[in-house]
Design a protein around this motif. Structure first.
Motif, PDB file in Angstrom:
ATOM      1  N   LEU A   1      50.017  44.799  51.468  1.00  0.00           N
ATOM      2  CA  LEU A   1      49.989  45.555  50.206  1.00  0.00           C
ATOM      3  C   LEU A   1      50.102  44.624  49.001  1.00  0.00           C
ATOM      4  CD1 LEU A   1      51.961  48.915  50.408  1.00  0.00           C
ATOM      5  CD2 LEU A   1      49.500  48.531  50.173  1.00  0.00           C
ATOM      6  N   GLN A   2      50.981  43.626  49.114  1.00  0.00           N
ATOM      7  CA  GLN A   2      51.133  42.649  48.027  1.00  0.00           C
ATOM      8  C   GLN A   2      49.783  41.953  47.767  1.00  0.00           C
ATOM      9  OE1 GLN A   2      53.777  42.094  46.122  1.00  0.00           O
ATOM     10  NE2 GLN A   2      53.317  40.123  45.149  1.00  0.00           N
ATOM     11  N   ALA A   3      49.097  41.535  48.831  1.00  0.00           N
ATOM     12  CA  ALA A   3      47.811  40.842  48.681  1.00  0.00           C
ATOM     13  C   ALA A   3      46.765  41.754  48.040  1.00  0.00           C
ATOM     14  CB  ALA A   3      47.326  40.344  50.040  1.00  0.00           C
ATOM     15  N   GLN A   4      46.753  43.027  48.414  1.00  0.00           N
ATOM     16  CA  GLN A   4      45.768  43.953  47.839  1.00  0.00           C
ATOM     17  C   GLN A   4      46.074  44.247  46.367  1.00  0.00           C
ATOM     18  OE1 GLN A   4      43.019  44.207  49.100  1.00  0.00           O
ATOM     19  NE2 GLN A   4      42.835  45.425  50.949  1.00  0.00           N
ATOM     20  N   LYS A   5      47.331  44.158  45.988  1.00  0.00           N
ATOM     21  CA  LYS A   5      47.685  44.304  44.567  1.00  0.00           C
ATOM     22  C   LYS A   5      47.229  43.068  43.788  1.00  0.00           C
ATOM     23  CE  LYS A   5      51.639  47.366  45.258  1.00  0.00           C
ATOM     24  NZ  LYS A   5      53.100  47.452  45.381  1.00  0.00           N
ATOM     25  N   VAL A   6      47.490  41.910  44.355  1.00  0.00           N
ATOM     26  CA  VAL A   6      47.049  40.663  43.707  1.00  0.00           C
ATOM     27  C   VAL A   6      45.523  40.656  43.588  1.00  0.00           C
ATOM     28  CG1 VAL A   6      46.963  38.143  43.950  1.00  0.00           C
ATOM     29  CG2 VAL A   6      49.093  39.369  44.436  1.00  0.00           C
ATOM     30  N   ARG A   7      44.866  41.200  44.595  1.00  0.00           N
ATOM     31  CA  ARG A   7      43.400  41.260  44.569  1.00  0.00           C
ATOM     32  C   ARG A   7      42.921  42.067  43.359  1.00  0.00           C
ATOM     33  NH1 ARG A   7      39.400  43.373  49.443  1.00  0.00           N
ATOM     34  NH2 ARG A   7      37.484  42.745  48.388  1.00  0.00           N
ATOM     35  N   ASN A   8      43.625  43.140  43.056  1.00  0.00           N
ATOM     36  CA  ASN A   8      43.267  43.934  41.871  1.00  0.00           C
ATOM     37  C   ASN A   8      43.451  43.126  40.593  1.00  0.00           C
ATOM     38  OD1 ASN A   8      42.017  46.394  41.866  1.00  0.00           O
ATOM     39  ND2 ASN A   8      43.864  47.555  42.400  1.00  0.00           N
ATOM     40  N   LEU A   9      44.492  42.286  40.560  1.00  0.00           N
ATOM     41  CA  LEU A   9      44.732  41.448  39.369  1.00  0.00           C
ATOM     42  C   LEU A   9      43.620  40.392  39.213  1.00  0.00           C
ATOM     43  CD1 LEU A   9      48.605  40.961  39.633  1.00  0.00           C
ATOM     44  CD2 LEU A   9      47.358  42.297  37.906  1.00  0.00           C
ATOM     45  N   ILE A  10      43.158  39.854  40.336  1.00  0.00           N
ATOM     46  CA  ILE A  10      42.076  38.864  40.301  1.00  0.00           C
ATOM     47  C   ILE A  10      40.810  39.519  39.738  1.00  0.00           C
ATOM     48  CG2 ILE A  10      40.527  37.490  41.778  1.00  0.00           C
ATOM     49  CD1 ILE A  10      43.090  37.267  43.684  1.00  0.00           C
ATOM     50  N   LYS A  11      40.544  40.722  40.194  1.00  0.00           N
ATOM     51  CA  LYS A  11      39.365  41.456  39.723  1.00  0.00           C
ATOM     52  C   LYS A  11      39.493  41.759  38.226  1.00  0.00           C
ATOM     53  CE  LYS A  11      36.513  45.422  40.850  1.00  0.00           C
ATOM     54  NZ  LYS A  11      36.800  46.833  40.559  1.00  0.00           N
ATOM     55  N   ARG A  12      40.710  42.131  37.825  1.00  0.00           N
ATOM     56  CA  ARG A  12      40.958  42.468  36.417  1.00  0.00           C
ATOM     57  C   ARG A  12      40.724  41.255  35.506  1.00  0.00           C
ATOM     58  NH1 ARG A  12      46.610  45.426  35.578  1.00  0.00           N
ATOM     59  NH2 ARG A  12      45.748  46.856  37.106  1.00  0.00           N
ATOM     60  N   ASP A  13      41.097  40.073  35.980  1.00  0.00           N
ATOM     61  CA  ASP A  13      40.852  38.841  35.208  1.00  0.00           C
ATOM     62  C   ASP A  13      39.365  38.741  34.843  1.00  0.00           C
ATOM     63  OD1 ASP A  13      43.466  37.983  35.462  1.00  0.00           O
ATOM     64  OD2 ASP A  13      43.048  36.428  36.946  1.00  0.00           O
ATOM     65  N   PHE A  14      38.512  38.958  35.843  1.00  0.00           N
ATOM     66  CA  PHE A  14      37.064  38.874  35.599  1.00  0.00           C
ATOM     67  C   PHE A  14      36.611  39.990  34.655  1.00  0.00           C
ATOM     68  CE2 PHE A  14      37.080  36.416  39.635  1.00  0.00           C
ATOM     69  CZ  PHE A  14      36.296  35.337  39.246  1.00  0.00           C
ATOM     70  N   GLU A  15      37.118  41.200  34.869  1.00  0.00           N
ATOM     71  CA  GLU A  15      36.715  42.332  34.024  1.00  0.00           C
ATOM     72  C   GLU A  15      37.044  42.069  32.556  1.00  0.00           C
ATOM     73  OE1 GLU A  15      37.110  45.864  37.406  1.00  0.00           O
ATOM     74  OE2 GLU A  15      38.773  45.496  36.030  1.00  0.00           O
ATOM     75  N   ASN A  16      38.221  41.472  32.330  1.00  0.00           N
ATOM     76  CA  ASN A  16      38.620  41.175  30.950  1.00  0.00           C
ATOM     77  C   ASN A  16      37.662  40.193  30.288  1.00  0.00           C
ATOM     78  OD1 ASN A  16      40.813  42.858  31.202  1.00  0.00           O
ATOM     79  ND2 ASN A  16      42.254  41.201  31.708  1.00  0.00           N
ATOM     80  N   VAL A  17      37.273  39.182  31.049  1.00  0.00           N
ATOM     81  CA  VAL A  17      36.387  38.145  30.515  1.00  0.00           C
ATOM     82  C   VAL A  17      34.997  38.735  30.219  1.00  0.00           C
ATOM     83  CG1 VAL A  17      35.138  36.085  31.236  1.00  0.00           C
ATOM     84  CG2 VAL A  17      37.621  36.185  31.496  1.00  0.00           C
ATOM     85  N   PHE A  18      34.495  39.536  31.135  1.00  0.00           N
ATOM     86  CA  PHE A  18      33.174  40.146  30.923  1.00  0.00           C
ATOM     87  C   PHE A  18      33.220  41.151  29.766  1.00  0.00           C
ATOM     88  CE2 PHE A  18      32.404  39.053  35.599  1.00  0.00           C
ATOM     89  CZ  PHE A  18      31.597  37.979  35.301  1.00  0.00           C
ATOM     90  N   ALA A  19      34.359  41.859  29.648  1.00  0.00           N
ATOM     91  CA  ALA A  19      34.493  42.826  28.551  1.00  0.00           C
ATOM     92  C   ALA A  19      34.502  42.101  27.204  1.00  0.00           C
ATOM     93  CB  ALA A  19      35.776  43.640  28.729  1.00  0.00           C
ATOM     94  N   ALA A  20      34.961  40.850  27.196  1.00  0.00           N
ATOM     95  CA  ALA A  20      35.001  40.069  25.955  1.00  0.00           C
ATOM     96  C   ALA A  20      33.623  39.474  25.621  1.00  0.00           C
ATOM     97  CB  ALA A  20      36.039  38.966  26.071  1.00  0.00           C
ATOM     98  N   GLY A  21      32.615  39.804  26.413  1.00  0.00           N
ATOM     99  CA  GLY A  21      31.250  39.403  26.057  1.00  0.00           C
ATOM    100  C   GLY A  21      30.686  38.227  26.827  1.00  0.00           C
TER     101      GLY A  21
END
Lengths: 95, 521
Positions: free
Chosen positions: B408-428
């Protein structure tokens, strides 16, 4: 967290992999190296974070509840090591 | 053209359509190249020569009439992980001895429907678990690239250097090849080696943590892992289902685009196949990248990374800037946690997927005194060391009492890794540029790697984040190191924006040139 030889043997039993005493000892060291490496995940603050269930946000696809194929018993057993009249043969399970 | 194996897919396609060559001729050229090279390289585990000749003949019949699909008559190699009807499909594992599926994987089915010709099945790490192609039951694959030493040789003025460069001062530099055998990377090592050594026009591969991109980088070839859900997983032997994706390894960016268009599809048989039409990826090649925003993540500058990798990265940045792209520094703060999270998620899924190898339905069976003894003996004999290690880790992290702490901890961290990319793409940011691997190809039976499994796992440090976030990533050759070995750069894109990857990778390819190993085999 780290594992001992006894735990390794228990896990091998759960995974249905026969291990010798020597295998179990070698694996203990290897598994501890990997578990030591993944330990760093504990330092991540995950409060309020959901565990990932699907990498792509999408609705689960559903298909019509109809028969799409069948009559493939011969295909299904074709690769089995032991069969008889389209049944898989296994050692006796129930006495 | 004397050697038909030298043609890229796009060149061969043009010549086949113009009837300058036939599918049979090019297929025969590859079959004899395989016969000569395979004893040295071990890239193929099964050569399907009769089938290849039949398929080529059928392609020629179509081409003569001016018909045929987008890959009509193009000879390809297929990774042993893809189910191919009636043909050796063993994931290079002993446990699948003799397995010949009664079905065809969706991806290979798509390729045959478009007219491609199958040359055979390619070597790989057992069940795609490995980064060096040394875990295969069929033995390691050898990289066609070898280290070399640059020597300065004084030349008689009349002599032209054989392969060296004649310099104004009457000296030339010559590369002397070292004999040490190197790994082609893994797990798609057979695919990368075969493409690099001209033993197929292109190859299918799969990528769970870097298994397309790392071997492509080690062999000077182009490899793309598309977005999760772009290629159907149906009929491909499963390793870690939430991470596995098929993709091509090819000689250049255009060939990779041609292959991916055929491999990708919307498939009702895979519930994770995404309902989106497959674009014409080739059309993206050659489009200008002026104004494109390229992100450079600071977390990919890791301790102990060789100077040459940093230099290569800077070159890549300069090429894209020169082509009019805007370079921006970005941060992907959870990058360092991707690899440890992967080594929980992937083994957990693998331990579940590999439970099916029980000595009952297919493959190897070792008799036992009762059914459990039979299971245990079969799996002990059938799986190699690395596979057992991962099944054990997976079983442990999913076992009662540890599930929350690890999985469960790894799957939560996985969401954070994905969010990092989403933030960068959202910034253009349109695309992210990173090195593909932390080093060039290393030696077969490298002692450091053998002694410490984690050291081998670190090969995937730049590629694994992309699988964890389900994004597309491409590795493109960008230069040679001081020892003459190829190095690659990686581009990471938004979900389903493979077009931007092809477009940008082509700019790098134009600037860097292409790289071929010197033939010794």
């Amino acid at each position: 967290m780290s594992v001992d030889v006894k735990t390794v043997k228990r896990v091998a039993r759960l995974a249905r992999i026969a291990v010798s005493e020597e295998d179990a000892e070698r694996m203990t060291g290897e598994l501890n190296a990997i578990l030591g490496f993944v330990e760093q995940l504990n330092e991540v603050d995950v409060s309020g974070v959901e565990p990932m269930t699907s990498v792509t946000p999408m609705e689960m696809k559903k298909r019509q509840d109809v028969v799409t194929d069948g009559n493939k018993a011969a295909d299904i057993v074709a690769n089995a090591p032991a069969t008889e009249e389209n049944f898989f043969l296994v050692p006796k399970v129930v006495e | 053209m004397s050697d038909l194996t030298q043609l890229t897919i796009s060149q061969a396609r043009a010549k086949l359509r113009a009837k300058e060559i036939t599918a049979t001729e090019i297929t025969e050229a590859y079959l004899s190249a395989i016969e000569r090279a395979n004893p040295a390289l071990n890239a193929y585990v099964a050569v399907t020569d009769d089938k290849a000749r039949d398929m080529a003949k059928a392609s020629d019949a179509k081409l003569t009439k001016g018909e045929g699909g987008s890959l009509e008559g193009i000879p390809l190699g297929i990774k042993d992980l893809f189910g191919t009807e009636g043909i050796h499909t063993q994931a290079c594992s002993h446990v699948l001895d003799g397995f010949k599926p009664r079905y065809e994987s969706t991806v290979t089915g798509n390729l045959w429907a478009d007219g491609a010709v199958m040359l055979g099945k390619l070597n790989m790490d057992e069940f795609a678990m490995g980064s060096s192609n040394e875990t295969s039951y069929y033995g390691p694959v050898v990289n066609p690239w070898r280290r070399s030493r640059l020597d300065t040789v004084v030349m008689p003025t009349t002599h032209q250097g054989d392969g060296g460069f004649v310099s104004a001062g009457g000296t030339r530099t010559a590369r002397t090849l070292d004999n040490a055998q190197l790994v082609p990377g893994g797990s798609s090592g057979g695919s990368a080696s075969a493409v690099s050594a001209f033993l197929c026009a292109g190859a299918t591969a799969t990528d769970t943590g870097g298994s397309i991109r790392q071997p492509a980088a080690f062999t000077g070839t182009v490899g793309i892992k598309p977005t999760y859900g772009r290629c159907s997983r149906w009929g491909i032997v499963a390793f870690a289902s939430s991470l596995d994706q098929a993709g091509p390894i090819a000689r250049d960016v255009r060939d990779a685009a041609i292959l991916l268009r055929s491999m990708a599809s919307v498939d009702p048989k895979d519930t994770t196949s995404v309902d989106r039409p497959v674009p014409d990826y080739e059309a993206a090649i050659g489009k200008p990248i002026k104004g494109m925003k390229v992100g450079i993540p600071k977390e990919y500058r890791i301790d102990g990374m060789p100077e040459e990798i940093e230099t290569l990265w800077q070159k890549g940045i300069a090429w894209l800037r020169d082509a009019g792209a805007e370079i921006v520094d970005i941060s992907l703060p959870h990058t360092k946690y991707a690899l440890p999270a992967y080594y929980i998620v992937a083994p957990a899924e693998a331990s579940s997927n590999l439970a099916r190898y029980d000595g009952v339905r297919y493959g190897l069976r070792v008799p036992g005194k009762d059914i459990v003894d039979m299971y245990e003996k079969t799996r002990a004999a059938g799986f190699g060391r690395e596979v057992k290690r991962r099944i054990m880790i997976g079983t442990y992290v999913l076992s009662a009492g540890y599930y929350d702490a690890y999985y469960l901890q790894a799957q939560k961290v996985r969401n954070l890794i994905k969010r990092d990319f989403e933030n960068v793409f959202a910034a253009g940011v349109d695309v992210i540029l990173t090195p593909a691997t932390p080093s060039a190809a290393f030696g077969i039976a490298d002692e450091d790697m053998a002694a410490d499994p984690v050291k081998m796992y670190l090969n995937d440090i730049f590629t694994v984040t992309v699988n964890m976030a389900g994004l597309p990533g491409i590795a493109v050759p960008a230069g040679l190191d001081a020892k003459g070995l190829p190095l690659g750069l990686q581009l990471i894109g938004r979900p389903f924006d493979e077009e931007t990857l092809f477009q940008t990778a082509h700019v790098i390819e134009q600037a860097a040139g292409s790289f071929q190993p010197e033939k010794w085999w």
